[in-house]
Design a protein around this motif. Sequence first.
Motif, PDB file in Angstrom:
ATOM      1  N   HIS A  16      52.259  33.502  38.006  1.00  0.00           N
ATOM      2  CA  HIS A  16      52.710  34.814  37.926  1.00  0.00           C
ATOM      3  C   HIS A  16      54.046  35.655  37.650  1.00  0.00           C
ATOM      4  CE1 HIS A  16      48.813  34.635  40.508  1.00  0.00           C
ATOM      5  NE2 HIS A  16      48.722  34.090  39.847  1.00  0.00           N
ATOM      6  N   TYR A  36      47.093  42.662  44.187  1.00  0.00           N
ATOM      7  CA  TYR A  36      46.368  41.477  43.332  1.00  0.00           C
ATOM      8  C   TYR A  36      45.857  40.649  44.299  1.00  0.00           C
ATOM      9  CZ  TYR A  36      46.247  37.789  40.236  1.00  0.00           C
ATOM     10  OH  TYR A  36      45.502  36.887  38.621  1.00  0.00           O
ATOM     11  N   GLN A  37      45.854  40.499  45.416  1.00  0.00           N
ATOM     12  CA  GLN A  37      45.309  38.790  45.801  1.00  0.00           C
ATOM     13  C   GLN A  37      44.275  40.070  46.630  1.00  0.00           C
ATOM     14  OE1 GLN A  37      46.364  36.229  45.993  1.00  0.00           O
ATOM     15  NE2 GLN A  37      47.884  36.188  45.478  1.00  0.00           N
ATOM     16  N   ASP A  53      50.637  43.776  34.413  1.00  0.00           N
ATOM     17  CA  ASP A  53      50.065  42.164  33.757  1.00  0.00           C
ATOM     18  C   ASP A  53      49.920  41.696  34.470  1.00  0.00           C
ATOM     19  OD1 ASP A  53      51.588  43.354  32.011  1.00  0.00           O
ATOM     20  OD2 ASP A  53      53.875  41.618  32.247  1.00  0.00           O
ATOM     21  N   LEU A  54      50.099  40.842  36.014  1.00  0.00           N
ATOM     22  CA  LEU A  54      48.942  40.439  36.530  1.00  0.00           C
ATOM     23  C   LEU A  54      47.141  40.263  36.039  1.00  0.00           C
ATOM     24  CD1 LEU A  54      50.431  40.887  40.339  1.00  0.00           C
ATOM     25  CD2 LEU A  54      51.188  38.786  39.005  1.00  0.00           C
ATOM     26  N   PHE A  86      52.039  42.410  44.273  1.00  0.00           N
ATOM     27  CA  PHE A  86      51.176  41.015  44.772  1.00  0.00           C
ATOM     28  C   PHE A  86      50.153  40.923  45.749  1.00  0.00           C
ATOM     29  CE2 PHE A  86      54.777  39.528  41.089  1.00  0.00           C
ATOM     30  CZ  PHE A  86      53.744  38.077  41.272  1.00  0.00           C
ATOM     31  N   CYS A 126      55.165  37.615  34.837  1.00  0.00           N
ATOM     32  CA  CYS A 126      55.769  39.269  34.296  1.00  0.00           C
ATOM     33  C   CYS A 126      57.165  39.271  34.665  1.00  0.00           C
ATOM     34  CB  CYS A 126      55.205  39.480  36.434  1.00  0.00           C
ATOM     35  SG  CYS A 126      53.524  39.800  36.494  1.00  0.00           S
ATOM     36  N   VAL A 173      53.744  46.555  37.118  1.00  0.00           N
ATOM     37  CA  VAL A 173      53.721  45.076  37.521  1.00  0.00           C
ATOM     38  C   VAL A 173      51.867  44.263  37.616  1.00  0.00           C
ATOM     39  CG1 VAL A 173      54.207  42.718  38.940  1.00  0.00           C
ATOM     40  CG2 VAL A 173      56.022  44.476  38.265  1.00  0.00           C
ATOM     41  N   LEU A 174      51.573  45.269  38.841  1.00  0.00           N
ATOM     42  CA  LEU A 174      50.427  44.868  38.924  1.00  0.00           C
ATOM     43  C   LEU A 174      49.109  44.913  37.483  1.00  0.00           C
ATOM     44  CD1 LEU A 174      47.695  44.648  40.699  1.00  0.00           C
ATOM     45  CD2 LEU A 174      47.852  46.574  40.675  1.00  0.00           C
ATOM     46  N   ILE A 203      46.828  38.027  33.595  1.00  0.00           N
ATOM     47  CA  ILE A 203      47.189  36.755  33.102  1.00  0.00           C
ATOM     48  C   ILE A 203      45.545  35.745  33.350  1.00  0.00           C
ATOM     49  CG2 ILE A 203      48.167  34.486  34.794  1.00  0.00           C
ATOM     50  CD1 ILE A 203      49.889  36.414  35.932  1.00  0.00           C
ATOM     51  N   THR A 220      45.817  30.018  37.251  1.00  0.00           N
ATOM     52  CA  THR A 220      45.832  30.090  38.061  1.00  0.00           C
ATOM     53  C   THR A 220      44.901  28.324  38.869  1.00  0.00           C
ATOM     54  OG1 THR A 220      46.077  32.430  38.025  1.00  0.00           O
ATOM     55  CG2 THR A 220      44.924  31.073  40.268  1.00  0.00           C
ATOM     56  N   THR A 223      52.256  31.735  42.540  1.00  0.00           N
ATOM     57  CA  THR A 223      52.831  32.784  42.668  1.00  0.00           C
ATOM     58  C   THR A 223      54.453  32.372  42.028  1.00  0.00           C
ATOM     59  OG1 THR A 223      52.519  34.059  44.418  1.00  0.00           O
ATOM     60  CG2 THR A 223      53.912  34.638  43.936  1.00  0.00           C
TER      61      THR A 223
END
Length: 297
Positions: free
Chosen positions: A211, A101-102, A184-185, A98, A215, A181-182, A188, A193, A207
């Motif tokens: 998110h 991802y930012q 899947d993020l 996460f 995920c 996980v990244l 999205i 968002t 989140t």
Amino acid sequence: MKNTYGISKLEKRNYKWIYLFLLPSLLVFFIFYLQPILTVFYTSLTKWDGFNAPVFIGFKNYIDMFHNEAFRISLRNILLWSVIAGTLHVGFGVLVAFILYQKPKGWKFTRAVFMIPNVISAAAWAMIYRFIFNDDMGVLNNAIRKIYPDFHVQWFYESPYAFWAVTFTWLFYSVIVTLVVLNDLMAIPEELTEAAKVDGATGWQITRRIHLPLCRNAIGTGVICSITARVAMYEQIALTTAGGPGDDTMNLPIILVKSIQDMKYGYANANGVIMFLLGLIILYIVNRAFRMNESVY
């Protein structure tokens, strides 16, 4: 023309080709997976030294196994390691995903640095940690002695420290979880968002409400991989504590290998069956807990 189930004759002909292309995979599965699995199940019910023909003895191997203190301790250790893996280990991997991802400043460098330790083999890390936790020359104890000059702990050879020393050899190396996980993020849709931001949702709400739920399957996959890796963990223990001190860090793979070395193949395969069943139980529980058979969109 379609039958009562809505399947045309053309589609039926196409199914034949699908089965034909599946045939090599099915043959590989039966030869290299199903047949060995069935052999393990059968020989777990026998007395077998690996050379002579197996002698059927029923469930004696399993009865002996559950009367073995080392086996019961290994089940306790696997349970505790599974809880740690499914919470702290996976949680750390999800947190890193996460954050990346930012795309904060330097995120690409951080991603590369985070991945480097994870591409080193488990055996190599076990040897590295033997030096890190060494009482005489280890970095950890020498740093602690700067504050407490009389501090001396043999982390891998004293109880209860050995269990936690082994745990730290894998706890923070969760790059597989992070990458899954990244991925899947990043899949999205941005529209979700943006719509949430227009509605006034905060970053934390996005989140938690968007998110994380989307995920769910990726996190569940990470939990399955992490826990099953703990069930099959061998190198980290064999090269550090060998199951000791006493049986503090004993687990099923160590018992399995020792049984093979003692020419007790039937008993070893009984341990293999328990590991196999544990994997199926973990898969079932995580699938139900994370509803991985349901669509997230």
